[in-house]
Structure formats: structure tokens, C-alpha cells
Design a protein around this motif. Sequence first.
Motif, PDB file in Angstrom:
ATOM      1  N   ASN A   1       0.848  -1.186   0.000  1.00  0.00           N
ATOM      2  CA  ASN A   1       0.000   0.000   0.000  1.00  0.00           C
ATOM      3  C   ASN A   1       0.887   1.242   0.000  1.00  0.00           C
ATOM      4  O   ASN A   1       1.773   1.364   0.838  1.00  0.00           O
ATOM      5  CB  ASN A   1      -0.904   0.015   1.230  1.00  0.00           C
ATOM      6  CG  ASN A   1      -1.769  -1.221   1.298  1.00  0.00           C
ATOM      7  OD1 ASN A   1      -2.429  -1.574   0.336  1.00  0.00           O
ATOM      8  ND2 ASN A   1      -1.763  -1.893   2.434  1.00  0.00           N
TER       9      ASN A   1
ATOM     10  N   GLU B   1       1.080   5.719  -1.326  1.00  0.00           N
ATOM     11  CA  GLU B   1       0.312   6.914  -1.667  1.00  0.00           C
ATOM     12  C   GLU B   1       1.038   7.723  -2.733  1.00  0.00           C
ATOM     13  O   GLU B   1       2.253   7.921  -2.662  1.00  0.00           O
ATOM     14  CB  GLU B   1       0.103   7.781  -0.421  1.00  0.00           C
ATOM     15  CG  GLU B   1      -0.786   8.968  -0.665  1.00  0.00           C
ATOM     16  CD  GLU B   1      -1.112   9.732   0.609  1.00  0.00           C
ATOM     17  OE1 GLU B   1      -1.866  10.721   0.505  1.00  0.00           O
ATOM     18  OE2 GLU B   1      -0.625   9.350   1.689  1.00  0.00           O
TER      19      GLU B   1
ATOM     20  N   LYS C   1       1.146  11.408  -4.236  1.00  0.00           N
ATOM     21  CA  LYS C   1       0.729  12.771  -3.908  1.00  0.00           C
ATOM     22  C   LYS C   1       0.694  13.691  -5.120  1.00  0.00           C
ATOM     23  O   LYS C   1      -0.005  14.701  -5.104  1.00  0.00           O
ATOM     24  CB  LYS C   1       1.659  13.345  -2.838  1.00  0.00           C
ATOM     25  CG  LYS C   1       1.525  12.604  -1.517  1.00  0.00           C
ATOM     26  CD  LYS C   1       2.391  13.201  -0.449  1.00  0.00           C
ATOM     27  CE  LYS C   1       2.198  12.406   0.845  1.00  0.00           C
ATOM     28  NZ  LYS C   1       3.028  12.879   1.920  1.00  0.00           N
TER      29      LYS C   1
ATOM     30  N   ASP D   1      -6.846   1.416  -7.029  1.00  0.00           N
ATOM     31  CA  ASP D   1      -6.833   2.671  -6.278  1.00  0.00           C
ATOM     32  C   ASP D   1      -7.628   2.498  -4.990  1.00  0.00           C
ATOM     33  O   ASP D   1      -8.113   1.407  -4.686  1.00  0.00           O
ATOM     34  CB  ASP D   1      -7.341   3.840  -7.126  1.00  0.00           C
ATOM     35  CG  ASP D   1      -8.794   3.699  -7.551  1.00  0.00           C
ATOM     36  OD1 ASP D   1      -9.532   2.858  -6.986  1.00  0.00           O
ATOM     37  OD2 ASP D   1      -9.206   4.438  -8.461  1.00  0.00           O
ATOM     38  N   SER D   2      -7.779   3.580  -4.235  1.00  0.00           N
ATOM     39  CA  SER D   2      -8.442   3.495  -2.933  1.00  0.00           C
ATOM     40  C   SER D   2      -9.926   3.161  -3.044  1.00  0.00           C
ATOM     41  O   SER D   2     -10.544   2.754  -2.070  1.00  0.00           O
ATOM     42  CB  SER D   2      -8.252   4.796  -2.154  1.00  0.00           C
ATOM     43  OG  SER D   2      -8.790   5.871  -2.893  1.00  0.00           O
TER      44      SER D   2
ATOM     45  N   HIS E   1      -4.774   9.605 -10.591  1.00  0.00           N
ATOM     46  CA  HIS E   1      -5.132  10.649  -9.620  1.00  0.00           C
ATOM     47  C   HIS E   1      -4.309  10.454  -8.355  1.00  0.00           C
ATOM     48  O   HIS E   1      -3.690   9.415  -8.155  1.00  0.00           O
ATOM     49  CB  HIS E   1      -6.635  10.629  -9.299  1.00  0.00           C
ATOM     50  CG  HIS E   1      -7.147   9.257  -8.927  1.00  0.00           C
ATOM     51  ND1 HIS E   1      -7.007   8.712  -7.678  1.00  0.00           N
ATOM     52  CD2 HIS E   1      -7.777   8.321  -9.685  1.00  0.00           C
ATOM     53  CE1 HIS E   1      -7.541   7.493  -7.671  1.00  0.00           C
ATOM     54  NE2 HIS E   1      -8.004   7.233  -8.863  1.00  0.00           N
ATOM     55  N   LYS E   2      -4.296  11.477  -7.508  1.00  0.00           N
ATOM     56  CA  LYS E   2      -3.561  11.332  -6.257  1.00  0.00           C
ATOM     57  C   LYS E   2      -4.392  10.493  -5.295  1.00  0.00           C
ATOM     58  O   LYS E   2      -5.612  10.394  -5.420  1.00  0.00           O
ATOM     59  CB  LYS E   2      -3.173  12.676  -5.663  1.00  0.00           C
ATOM     60  CG  LYS E   2      -4.238  13.455  -4.993  1.00  0.00           C
ATOM     61  CD  LYS E   2      -3.625  14.750  -4.456  1.00  0.00           C
ATOM     62  CE  LYS E   2      -4.542  15.410  -3.462  1.00  0.00           C
ATOM     63  NZ  LYS E   2      -3.947  16.600  -2.885  1.00  0.00           N
ATOM     64  N   GLY E   3      -3.686   9.872  -4.351  1.00  0.00           N
ATOM     65  CA  GLY E   3      -4.377   9.049  -3.378  1.00  0.00           C
ATOM     66  C   GLY E   3      -3.626   7.763  -3.098  1.00  0.00           C
ATOM     67  O   GLY E   3      -2.480   7.591  -3.493  1.00  0.00           O
ATOM     68  N   LYS E   4      -4.296   6.872  -2.393  1.00  0.00           N
ATOM     69  CA  LYS E   4      -3.695   5.610  -1.984  1.00  0.00           C
ATOM     70  C   LYS E   4      -3.913   4.552  -3.072  1.00  0.00           C
ATOM     71  O   LYS E   4      -4.980   4.495  -3.686  1.00  0.00           O
ATOM     72  CB  LYS E   4      -4.281   5.145  -0.671  1.00  0.00           C
ATOM     73  CG  LYS E   4      -3.956   6.112   0.464  1.00  0.00           C
ATOM     74  CD  LYS E   4      -4.410   5.574   1.796  1.00  0.00           C
ATOM     75  CE  LYS E   4      -4.222   6.621   2.867  1.00  0.00           C
ATOM     76  NZ  LYS E   4      -2.919   6.690   3.432  1.00  0.00           N
ATOM     77  N   TYR E   5      -2.882   3.722  -3.252  1.00  0.00           N
ATOM     78  CA  TYR E   5      -2.915   2.638  -4.228  1.00  0.00           C
ATOM     79  C   TYR E   5      -2.498   1.343  -3.540  1.00  0.00           C
ATOM     80  O   TYR E   5      -1.756   1.366  -2.549  1.00  0.00           O
ATOM     81  CB  TYR E   5      -1.991   2.943  -5.412  1.00  0.00           C
ATOM     82  CG  TYR E   5      -2.551   4.020  -6.306  1.00  0.00           C
ATOM     83  CD1 TYR E   5      -3.321   3.692  -7.413  1.00  0.00           C
ATOM     84  CD2 TYR E   5      -2.327   5.362  -6.026  1.00  0.00           C
ATOM     85  CE1 TYR E   5      -3.855   4.688  -8.226  1.00  0.00           C
ATOM     86  CE2 TYR E   5      -2.863   6.361  -6.829  1.00  0.00           C
ATOM     87  CZ  TYR E   5      -3.615   6.009  -7.927  1.00  0.00           C
ATOM     88  OH  TYR E   5      -4.155   6.993  -8.724  1.00  0.00           O
TER      89      TYR E   5
END
Length: 168
Positions: A53, A55, A57, A88-89, A136-140
Motif C-alpha cells: 500500500n 500513496e 501525492k 486505487d483506494s 489521480h492522487k491518493g492511496k494505491y
Amino acid sequence: MIQKMSGISKRILSGLAVIVTLSLAACDSSRIYETNVDLSEDAWSIEDSLSFNFEIKDPSKKYNILYNIRYTEDYPFYNLYISHSLTDSLGQKIPTTPQPQNMDLFRPTTGAPYGSGISDNYDHRILVLQDFQFPHKGKYHMHVHQFMRENPLRGVRSFGICVEEAQE
């Protein structure tokens, strides 16, 4: 007694290799994520999915994703088949490369290992995705499986991923 000392020496050398590798990794400012998972009894079961996991940014940048593998001379094949999924999240699958991927660990003609090593342990980094742009930004989340004929696959000490900003 000589064999015991030899085993102890191998463990000491392996420990030193890990310390040197971690020290060098800490100096790399382009690295945004790196995690390695130690596999129990130096074996990787086909049922075991390894999860990572991280992120992102800045989705305007391009990134490289690499596999880190530590293996021994006991590894029974010259190559390794790996499959991964990237989500993605929200759980949406992100298209990447064709699956499974074939990675050579030993040179097929000579049997010499790729990567660097001390004693009978080898560390090899394999580029999986180059100049990859996240949507896009975020958690993967990346899940990785091995697809080999032997189960469990012996001779694999650890497996991990590294996410780094691509050099322009």
C-alpha cells in the motif's frame, strides 16, 4: 564446528548486506515507497498474495515501479513468473502491463545469478512499470502473486516493491 561457523558467517554477511542496502536506499530522494516482505522458511506459496500500500501525492509526475527480490542458490529455476494487480483506494483496477510477467533470476546459458550477492544470497531489482502515470492522487494497492510449477516455491527469501519518481 566448521559448518556451524560457516552458517553463522553466512548470516552475518547477509545481515551486513541488508544494512548496506538499506543505507544506500535511504540516500535516494526519488524513492517515495519501498517495502520488502520476508517469506517464512524461504518459500513462497502460490496461495500467498503479497500486498503493498502506497500513496501518490503528485499524479502529474511519472513513476517507476520495481520488484525487489532476494533469493538463494537453492532457487530451482532460472526465471520467475509474477502477476500483479494495481487498484486505487476505491478498488478500481488500474491497467498496467500484460500478465504474467517473466523475470530472469539466473542467466540461462551460464547459470550465473543476476543482481548482487554475498555468499549464496542475491538481491535483484527488476523494473516492472517505467514512466507510469497514476490517474489521480491518493492511496494505491498492489497485490503480487507468483505463478511457478513448484508450490511452495523454495529459495525466495523476500519480495518487495519500490515506487520512485522517474528521472526526466
